[in-house]
Design an enzyme around this catalytic site. Sequence first.
Site, PDB file in Angstrom:
ATOM      1  N   HIS A 150       4.921 102.092  33.780  1.00  0.00           N
ATOM      2  CA  HIS A 150       4.021 101.671  34.865  1.00  0.00           C
ATOM      3  C   HIS A 150       2.598 101.493  34.342  1.00  0.00           C
ATOM      4  O   HIS A 150       2.254 102.005  33.280  1.00  0.00           O
ATOM      5  CB  HIS A 150       4.015 102.698  36.003  1.00  0.00           C
ATOM      6  CG  HIS A 150       5.241 102.641  36.861  1.00  0.00           C
ATOM      7  ND1 HIS A 150       6.388 103.317  36.538  1.00  0.00           N
ATOM      8  CD2 HIS A 150       5.500 101.978  38.017  1.00  0.00           C
ATOM      9  CE1 HIS A 150       7.310 103.068  37.468  1.00  0.00           C
ATOM     10  NE2 HIS A 150       6.799 102.260  38.364  1.00  0.00           N
ATOM     11  N   LYS A 154      -1.351 104.663  37.503  1.00  0.00           N
ATOM     12  CA  LYS A 154      -0.371 105.393  38.315  1.00  0.00           C
ATOM     13  C   LYS A 154      -0.607 106.897  38.214  1.00  0.00           C
ATOM     14  O   LYS A 154      -0.780 107.427  37.119  1.00  0.00           O
ATOM     15  CB  LYS A 154       1.061 105.041  37.887  1.00  0.00           C
ATOM     16  CG  LYS A 154       2.111 105.663  38.795  1.00  0.00           C
ATOM     17  CD  LYS A 154       3.473 105.041  38.595  1.00  0.00           C
ATOM     18  CE  LYS A 154       4.553 105.731  39.406  1.00  0.00           C
ATOM     19  NZ  LYS A 154       4.344 105.657  40.852  1.00  0.00           N
TER      20      LYS A 154
END
Length: 262
Positions: A150, A154
Amino acid sequence: MLGAAGRMGRLCVRAAVQSAGMSVAGAVTREGDPRVGEDSGELAGIGFIGVPIVTDLGEVLTPGRVLVDFSVPAVLPAALRLAAERRCPAVIGTTGLKAPERAAIESAGEAVPVVAAPNMAVGVNVVFNLIARAARSLGPGFDMEIVELHHRRKKDAPSGTAERMAEILAEARGLSHDGIVRAREGLIGPRGDGEIGVAALRGGEVVGEHTVLFIGSTERVEIIHRAGNRDSFAEGAMRAARWVSAPGRRPGVYSMQDVLET
Ligand code: NAD
């Protein structure tokens, strides 16, 4: 649309307007939101649609309409009570639900059909099915590992989707959730038979990638999902809204698996 001024709410307004046979009947936000009174279409970047942002769900959730929610857990018990009273089917996308909200979903499901899913992207839900099937078919000769990647901002790791994938793999193989290993380092010794490893990578602007590996001694299977953007959640929510309001749909609590398979 409950949570209409939020990021997902605005994407859902746009997706509904762009879906054949669907429209936005009402757009609700919290008391005190500075966007109250603005047109929900303009807020969603698609131009005026004549549906202002309001704060009273009761004003807009009338029989024949579907409640679509991407808001905050605290609003769900009252919203679901209203949906049940007015016989409106519901699609619940809000995450982080605790016991009171789960109980509210179960209770509303006795009166109306309710779809509740923490990840409404159609592709992810198909992948959930595929990995369960692969885990069962390939059997214990294949070690199972998950890698998720990600963007650098995040906050949580591993992702909720990776956690769910690990649970699905464990359940498909009859393994304990205690075997889910979230990181490995140091002198860890040989891999345990019941382990499911989950590794989290972070970098750049990657929206979200999940790779599930089934590693045997003579072959390896990899199932990969790559998210393009958050529109996939809104598109899944619209599909759920259409499904949950189909004529003859019976009261109950349903998942995205039900939406995709029936
Ligand atoms: P967001 O913060 O941008 O939007 C939430 C909105 O809810 C805000 O506009 C807020 O003003 C509004 N809100 C707060 N209290 C309210 C109330 N009492 N009544 C009506 N509206 C109220 O967040 P987001 O990114 O749009 O996400 C919303 C939720 O959806 C989160 O729980 C998120 O984790 C979840 N989510 C689910 C999926 C899925 O596929 N199921 C996908 C993405 C996000």
